[in-house]
Scaffold this active site. Sequence first.
Site, PDB file in Angstrom:
ATOM      1  N   SER A  13      61.398  29.193  67.389  1.00  0.00           N
ATOM      2  CA  SER A  13      60.590  27.950  67.808  1.00  0.00           C
ATOM      3  C   SER A  13      59.300  28.141  68.565  1.00  0.00           C
ATOM      4  O   SER A  13      58.461  28.794  67.571  1.00  0.00           O
ATOM      5  CB  SER A  13      61.615  27.011  68.526  1.00  0.00           C
ATOM      6  OG  SER A  13      61.214  25.642  68.499  1.00  0.00           O
TER       7      SER A  13
ATOM      8  N   GLY B 128      61.220  26.318  73.094  1.00  0.00           N
ATOM      9  CA  GLY B 128      61.328  24.998  73.997  1.00  0.00           C
ATOM     10  C   GLY B 128      60.102  24.066  73.627  1.00  0.00           C
ATOM     11  O   GLY B 128      59.707  23.425  74.755  1.00  0.00           O
ATOM     12  N   GLY B 129      59.385  24.103  72.894  1.00  0.00           N
ATOM     13  CA  GLY B 129      58.336  23.339  72.424  1.00  0.00           C
ATOM     14  C   GLY B 129      57.113  23.295  73.573  1.00  0.00           C
ATOM     15  O   GLY B 129      56.438  22.315  73.580  1.00  0.00           O
TER      16      GLY B 129
END
Length: 531
Positions: free
Chosen positions: A213, A128-129
């Site tokens: 991610s 989710g960055g």
Amino acid sequence: MRSAICMMAGTGLSFAGAAAPVAATPRNVVVTGGEISGFAADGITKYLGIPFAAPTGGAARFSSPRPAPPWPGIRQAHGHGPQCPQTGFLPAPLSTGPTSEDCLSIDLYVPDGTRDRNLPVMVFFHGGGYTDGSNSQYDAPSRMVAEGNVIVAIPNYRLGPFGFMSLPELAAESGGATGTAGIQDQQAALRWVHDNADAFGGDPSNVTIFGESAGAGSVCTHFTAPASDGLFGKVIIESGSCAKSPLVPSNRSDSFTRSQQYAESVGCGDPATQLACLRALPAAQLLESPIAQFDELPPTWIPSIDGVVVTRTLDTALARAADRRIPIIVGNNSNEGALFVAESLANGRIPDAASFEHYVRISFGAFADRVLAAYPLDRYSSPAAAQSAVITDGLFACPALFVSRIARDTGHAVWQYEFDEAAFGDANPLLPGAFHAGELPYLFTSLMSLPIPWTGPSDAFARQMQRWWTTFAHTGNPNGPGSPPWPAWPEPAGQSSDGPVLTMRATGSAMSYDFDAEHNCGFWDDYGPVP
């Protein structure tokens, strides 16, 4: 990653409705803090929303996590805890529940009858960055747990300014730690797992950390954090860059500058009162600043090399860990960039020649002219395709290869893959090919309470991926009975040629030996930042 799930729900993948509730069977366990009661569902036992650290609001905002206070009686571990405060990638992101600064909880998924089985534990860090996501999105690794005989633990961690605020005043009150609260939360969760795994039938000396991610970036960061040493023994890095990426930990000075700019944007610009001002604001107000958002601009909220929590660069960290020979799986998806282009579309930005050049210039700075020359628009079917190629090659595929090289050269066993299964087909106009996060529905059997409806070859492929991951957790090697061979990279022997890359497809996975050329990695070797 939440935006990816939202987009999946609106495309060709036919999610069924949420499964009917299963009658809860109490499964009581004593853990740090007190006794909890889990429940049986989907052929496993679930323990949800267990506090592993204290609330983080008020004076505790931005600070290191503290032990969770004990609770009286038996705590019902039947529902996810709140999400940490966060922003989303999309204009109206789908929520999986309320948010709260009392969000540091962990969910455990345990095979039935495991109390004395000494099973591997797999700890998953969500993506989710570093601004978005929660453990409640990943609510059913059920088949991986039941058939793979592993325990899966999924913690929350603080996000955005709450997890990565970096200010001199904060460093002064915390012995120098700053810009790393979210990483410290993950460390607290790993310590909790170490202290409590045996209560669930898990082996605290056999822990694999994996993530996607920013979660994969978190896995990389634990190599560089001394307090994480000894809390894990194997790692899986899915579509997350350990080097040559905007999400790698930044230096302390740059972190201070970004957080100071953010503080000014919310009205807390005076350094003398800045920290108290930020702690006094409502959580929602801290998320209103445009600087709090994750956009295509270089991100504000990433871990900091603060010299206390995060002290090493990746090459130094892997060299120091070489005496432990930590096995590593690292990989990427073949069209990572498609998701990021789709997010731009969802936010009303239509890719064209001007926006492509703008993206390249703000993302790659002094290297931008070389990128534009290496990826000319006349080579691609559209500016969107060109942008997707730049993102895939420059920020995911070639960094994965770079990490494999470092790991091989420092003595670690490493297996590299490229996920190449297009869930919606290669011609899907919104999410073509194997987009960023596209492998997750093949590992989890439910996401955001939506069952994944694979059948036939797709279901067999999902089982194979789950088998690779769980076999690796058991043995430190993804190869096992019933799986196609996946050779590790050979140890260097007077030469430095790259090892094989497993291309994963439902129609048949195969080894590739030209990954470097396919993704133009010779060009990206010159791009920084490097470890």
